[in-house]
Design a protein around this motif. Structure first.
Motif, PDB file in Angstrom:
ATOM      1  N   TRP A   1       0.830  -1.204   0.000  1.00 56.28           N
ATOM      2  CA  TRP A   1       0.000   0.000   0.000  1.00 56.28           C
ATOM      3  C   TRP A   1       0.865   1.255   0.000  1.00 56.28           C
ATOM      4  O   TRP A   1       1.648   1.467   0.920  1.00 56.28           O
ATOM      5  CB  TRP A   1      -0.893   0.013   1.239  1.00 56.28           C
TER       6      TRP A   1
ATOM      7  N   GLU B   1      -9.462   6.771  -5.265  1.00 55.55           N
ATOM      8  CA  GLU B   1      -8.315   7.397  -4.610  1.00 55.55           C
ATOM      9  C   GLU B   1      -7.100   7.524  -5.519  1.00 55.55           C
ATOM     10  O   GLU B   1      -6.407   8.539  -5.500  1.00 55.55           O
ATOM     11  CB  GLU B   1      -7.942   6.610  -3.352  1.00 55.55           C
TER      12      GLU B   1
ATOM     13  N   GLY C   1     -10.291   2.168  -4.340  1.00 57.57           N
ATOM     14  CA  GLY C   1      -8.967   2.358  -4.913  1.00 57.57           C
ATOM     15  C   GLY C   1      -9.000   3.179  -6.184  1.00 57.57           C
ATOM     16  O   GLY C   1      -8.142   4.048  -6.408  1.00 57.57           O
TER      17      GLY C   1
ATOM     18  N   TRP D   1       0.537   4.356   0.771  1.00 57.27           N
ATOM     19  CA  TRP D   1       0.051   5.514   1.486  1.00 57.27           C
ATOM     20  C   TRP D   1       0.574   5.509   2.910  1.00 57.27           C
ATOM     21  O   TRP D   1       1.025   4.502   3.414  1.00 57.27           O
ATOM     22  CB  TRP D   1      -1.472   5.586   1.482  1.00 57.27           C
TER      23      TRP D   1
ATOM     24  N   SER E   1      -8.710   5.792   2.770  1.00 54.55           N
ATOM     25  CA  SER E   1      -7.676   4.775   2.700  1.00 54.55           C
ATOM     26  C   SER E   1      -7.887   3.715   3.765  1.00 54.55           C
ATOM     27  O   SER E   1      -7.692   2.528   3.523  1.00 54.55           O
ATOM     28  CB  SER E   1      -6.297   5.413   2.873  1.00 54.55           C
TER      29      SER E   1
END
Length: 299
Positions: free
Chosen positions: A15, A61, A58, A17, A25
């Motif tokens: 991931w 984002e 997803g 982030w 998220s």
């Protein structure tokens, strides 16, 4: 008739982030983790809406052409494939491959993952000529990028060998299966489920060649590993039960085969549902066993 099933692996998503990002998220990660838990438990139908939710979040984002989106597409395709819903899985795998090739380049390990999974899908459908070049390309990428003893190299070796086995190319398959087993035992340990897969596949090759004494201890070890690692009601346990029962049937050991076939059928009906192709396979195998014994009234 000999039926062979390859296994597509769920790869961890890295991931991209940090914990400072917004709540969306966190919702994405939670949906994915719940879906992954259900997938590994063999609850494929329940996993699908969670993976679909993760994909939708997803795409919102990261956009439609991001590596994380490709990973989420891949994850959603897997439970469809496990259910035999190939027409739903194929466009997801193809889209994931296209995104990864465009964003990461043609020689990235994640591209090999997409190639592998699409090739496995084609193999499951008997589309061997379409599958082979994808498996070969995935293997070449992984050996170059990851080294010759990486578990992902073992996966490609295993799946290419399975393709050869399905086409009756036994001499080509055996060294690939043996190399995959050696890599997995060294890298993952002797009781890992992927070791069980390699044991089961090498045993299947020996079964196809009539080498029953060589096959039996491999099947038994694979079953023991899977029961310990995955639990007694996992689809992979059912696959091992089915394989060992087939061996016993070939040897004329019908009384030993029957309870294994019945247990495999019960697991598959419970976990996969009554309309899954693997349930049909178990029903067919049990019917053939009864027919062989002249138990026509039980067909």
């Amino acid at each position: 008739m000999f039926t062979r099933r390859t296994l597509a692996l769920v790869f961890a998503i890295l991931w991209p982030w940090s914990s400072s990002l917004h709540a969306q998220s966190e919702a994405l990660m939670e949906a994915y983790r719940q879906g992954e838990t259900l997938y590994h438990a063999g609850q494929y139908e329940q996993a699908i809406p969670l993976f679909r939710k993760a994909l939708e979040l997803g795409e919102q984002e990261f956009g439609p052409e991001h590596p994380t989106t490709a990973a989420l597409l891949n994850s959603l395709a897997l439970p469809y494939e496990k259910q035999g819903r190939y027409e739903a899985a194929e466009p997801l795998y193809k889209r994931a491959l296209a995104v990864r090739e465009k964003v990461l380049g043609p020689d990235h390990p994640d591209v090999a993952t997409s190639l592998n999974n699409l090739a496995v899908l084609y193999g499951d459908q008997g589309r061997y000529e379409a599958a082979e070049p994808l498996h070969r390309r995935a293997l070449a990428i992984r050996e170059k990028a990851l080294g010759p003893e990486h578990p992902h190299v073992a996966l490609s070796l295993n799946n290419l060998a399975a393709l050869y086995l399905a086409r009756g190319r036994y001499q080509a398959a055996e060294p690939l299966y043996k190399r995959a087993l050696a890599i997995r035992e060294k890298a993952l340990g002797p009781e890992h489920p992927h070791v069980a897969l390699s044991l089961n596949n090498l045993a299947a090759l020996y079964l196809a060649r009539g080498r029953y004494q060589a096959a039996e201890p491999l099947y038994k070890r694979a079953l023991a590993i899977r029961e310990k690692a995955l639990g007694p009601e996992h689809p992979d346990v059912a696959a091992s039960l089915n394989s060992l029962a087939l061996l016993y049937k070939r040897q004329g050991r019908y009384e030993a085969a029957e309870p294994l076939y019945k247990r495999a059928l019960a697991v598959r009906e419970k976990v996969l549902g009554p309309d899954h192709p693997s349930v049909a396979l178990s029903l067919n195998n049990l019917a053939v066993l009864y027919y062989t014994q002249g138990r026509y009234e039980e067909l």
